[in-house]
Enzyme design. Structure first.
Site, PDB file in Angstrom:
ATOM      1  N   SER A  64       0.793  -1.232   0.000  1.00 37.60           N
ATOM      2  CA  SER A  64       0.000   0.000   0.000  1.00 37.60           C
ATOM      3  C   SER A  64       0.827   1.284   0.000  1.00 37.60           C
ATOM      4  O   SER A  64       0.259   2.366  -0.185  1.00 37.60           O
ATOM      5  CB  SER A  64      -0.952   0.023   1.191  1.00 37.60           C
ATOM      6  OG  SER A  64      -2.070  -0.743   0.882  1.00 37.60           O
ATOM      7  N   LYS A  67       0.326   3.351  -2.908  1.00 31.09           N
ATOM      8  CA  LYS A  67      -0.831   4.248  -3.024  1.00 31.09           C
ATOM      9  C   LYS A  67      -0.404   5.717  -2.988  1.00 31.09           C
ATOM     10  O   LYS A  67      -1.099   6.588  -3.506  1.00 31.09           O
ATOM     11  CB  LYS A  67      -1.851   3.946  -1.915  1.00 31.09           C
ATOM     12  CG  LYS A  67      -2.534   2.594  -2.143  1.00 31.09           C
ATOM     13  CD  LYS A  67      -3.354   2.108  -0.966  1.00 31.09           C
ATOM     14  CE  LYS A  67      -4.004   0.759  -1.331  1.00 31.09           C
ATOM     15  NZ  LYS A  67      -4.405  -0.043  -0.197  1.00 31.09           N
ATOM     16  N   TYR A 189      -3.449  -2.195 -10.492  1.00 31.35           N
ATOM     17  CA  TYR A 189      -3.350  -1.966  -9.047  1.00 31.35           C
ATOM     18  C   TYR A 189      -2.406  -2.990  -8.409  1.00 31.35           C
ATOM     19  O   TYR A 189      -1.504  -2.626  -7.648  1.00 31.35           O
ATOM     20  CB  TYR A 189      -4.766  -2.042  -8.440  1.00 31.35           C
ATOM     21  CG  TYR A 189      -4.792  -2.141  -6.935  1.00 31.35           C
ATOM     22  CD1 TYR A 189      -4.458  -1.053  -6.137  1.00 31.35           C
ATOM     23  CD2 TYR A 189      -5.142  -3.335  -6.298  1.00 31.35           C
ATOM     24  CE1 TYR A 189      -4.470  -1.152  -4.746  1.00 31.35           C
ATOM     25  CE2 TYR A 189      -5.158  -3.439  -4.916  1.00 31.35           C
ATOM     26  CZ  TYR A 189      -4.814  -2.355  -4.146  1.00 31.35           C
ATOM     27  OH  TYR A 189      -4.809  -2.459  -2.783  1.00 31.35           O
ATOM     28  N   TYR A 241      -4.744   3.601   7.975  1.00 35.71           N
ATOM     29  CA  TYR A 241      -6.078   2.985   8.016  1.00 35.71           C
ATOM     30  C   TYR A 241      -6.824   3.342   9.305  1.00 35.71           C
ATOM     31  O   TYR A 241      -6.750   4.468   9.761  1.00 35.71           O
ATOM     32  CB  TYR A 241      -5.985   1.451   7.850  1.00 35.71           C
ATOM     33  CG  TYR A 241      -5.024   1.022   6.800  1.00 35.71           C
ATOM     34  CD1 TYR A 241      -5.230   1.391   5.474  1.00 35.71           C
ATOM     35  CD2 TYR A 241      -3.907   0.279   7.102  1.00 35.71           C
ATOM     36  CE1 TYR A 241      -4.346   1.009   4.490  1.00 35.71           C
ATOM     37  CE2 TYR A 241      -3.014  -0.114   6.123  1.00 35.71           C
ATOM     38  CZ  TYR A 241      -3.246   0.257   4.831  1.00 35.71           C
ATOM     39  OH  TYR A 241      -2.371  -0.106   3.885  1.00 35.71           O
ATOM     40  N   VAL A 259       1.099  -3.786   3.693  1.00 31.94           N
ATOM     41  CA  VAL A 259       1.079  -5.096   4.352  1.00 31.94           C
ATOM     42  C   VAL A 259       2.353  -5.917   4.091  1.00 31.94           C
ATOM     43  O   VAL A 259       2.496  -7.012   4.610  1.00 31.94           O
ATOM     44  CB  VAL A 259      -0.173  -5.939   4.002  1.00 31.94           C
ATOM     45  CG1 VAL A 259      -1.420  -5.337   4.626  1.00 31.94           C
ATOM     46  CG2 VAL A 259      -0.330  -6.128   2.511  1.00 31.94           C
TER      47      VAL A 259
HETATM   48  N1  GLN Z   1      -2.162  -5.279  -2.267  1.00 35.72           N
HETATM   49  C1  GLN Z   1      -2.767  -5.242  -0.973  1.00 35.72           C
HETATM   50  C2  GLN Z   1      -4.252  -5.494  -1.077  1.00 35.72           C
HETATM   51  O1  GLN Z   1      -4.803  -5.178  -2.087  1.00 35.72           O
HETATM   52  C3  GLN Z   1      -2.471  -3.910  -0.363  1.00 35.72           C
HETATM   53  C4  GLN Z   1      -3.038  -3.774   1.022  1.00 35.72           C
HETATM   54  C5  GLN Z   1      -2.146  -3.066   1.979  1.00 35.72           C
HETATM   55  O2  GLN Z   1      -0.928  -2.963   1.865  1.00 35.72           O
HETATM   56  N2  GLN Z   1      -2.747  -2.623   3.046  1.00 35.72           N
HETATM   57  O3  GLN Z   1      -4.873  -5.988  -0.192  1.00 35.72           O
END
Ligand code: GLN
Length: 307
Positions: A64, A67, A189, A241, A259
């Protein structure tokens, strides 16, 4: 500055006491293979000095944290128009929650939860022939590391286990908030999430957020100072989050976690930092990396007070 090298070495030692706490993400099977005993930290100052300790040179799945790159590129193309598609407020929900999305008619709360980043990826699919390659090339330029790659195994693993993200994407498509083919958007993505970068790569690459938009490795402005300020604000309120408030209290810096166990934090006007350790808490944020950033924040306050 010798002092910063001392900080990162001290943090490396102390954060390692947290190893063994938390769990490596296993809902993406390729990530479950990560070694939970890794820890790294790297700082890039706005003067361009890099300080690193532990496993700071080892590439990991940025997940993430991508992002932030997705949002930056999309704001460069669409400007404020982007906010017609995605909101700007904390979600207070897990990063892959579906409930809010239904209630809010397919407009995700913010660009740092999965649904928000999928909308942003859709915008980039409309703007670029291959958004993930474009993003990879930007990551290479921003970090000054031409060897950065998209990890095809992680990407395939995410694709194989895409049900939840696909559900979000189809729900948003049903509300008219995804323009392109859902599979194509998801592929983009997942490719972006699967970029493999080290703590050093990420600290250098995201230094533009600490340096009013000026890209360290490129030696030129990457985004306008005002945009850097705004992205930092979104990181502060939404980057961790549903734990954004806890993290703001403990650390008090704009940050974005993934993650894969990485967390990037920004000290505007001063430095960017990336800490990494794969084991996560229940919110999906790295236990040892959060602790490392807390130690750094405390150390910086002590320095300012001259202690
Ligand atoms: N690629 C992960 C997902 O789509 C990214 C989630 C994350 O890092 N929080 O769940």
């Amino acid at each position: 500055m010798v002092k910063i090298q001392e900080w990162v070495e001290d943090i490396n030692e102390r954060a390692r006491t947290k190893l063994g706490t938390g769990r490596v993400a296993d809902y993406i099977p390729a990530l479950a293979e990560q070694d939970a005993n890794k820890f790294g930290i790297a700082i890039c100052t706005n003067e361009g000095e890099v300080y690193a300790a532990g496993d700071a040179q080892e590439p990991f799945s940025i997940q993430s944290i991508s992002k932030v790159f997705l949002l930056t590129l999309s704001l460069r193309v669409y400007g404020n128009e982007l906010w017609e598609r995605v909101g700007l407020n904390p979600s207070g929900m897990p990063f892959n929650s579906l409930t809010q999305l239904e209630a809010e008619r397919g407009k995700p709360r913010n660009p740092f939860i999965n649904a928000g980043a999928i909308v942003v990826a859709d915008r980039l699919v409309s703007a670029f022939a291959t958004p993930s390659k474009h993003l990879r090339d930007v990551a290479r330029k921003l970090s000054g590391n031409e060897s950065i790659l998209i990890d095809a195994r992680v990407q395939e693993s995410e694709w194989q286990h895409r049900s939840r993200n696909a559900a979000m994407a189809y729900l948003m498509k049903s509300f008219g908030n995804i323009d392109n083919d859902v599979d194509q958007v998801l592929h983009s993505y997942f490719s972006c999430c699967s970029l493999a970068m080290s703590c050093v790569d990420l600290a250098v690459a995201l230094n533009y957020l600490a340096a009013d938009g000026h890209a360290q490795a490129m030696g030129e402005p990457f985004i306008a100072p005002d945009l850097a300020r705004k992205i930092n604000s979104i990181m502060f309120t939404c980057g961790m989050y549903d734990a954004a408030g806890d993290f703001a209290y403990r650390v008090g810096l704009p940050a974005k976690s993934g993650v894969g166990g990485g967390i990037v934090a920004i000290v505007p006007g001063k430095l960017s930092v990336c800490a990494w350790s794969p084991a996560l808490d229940e919110n999906g944020n790295s236990v040892a990396a959060q602790y490392a950033l807390e130690l750094l924040a405390e150390e910086m306050v002590r320095q300012q007070l001259g202690h």
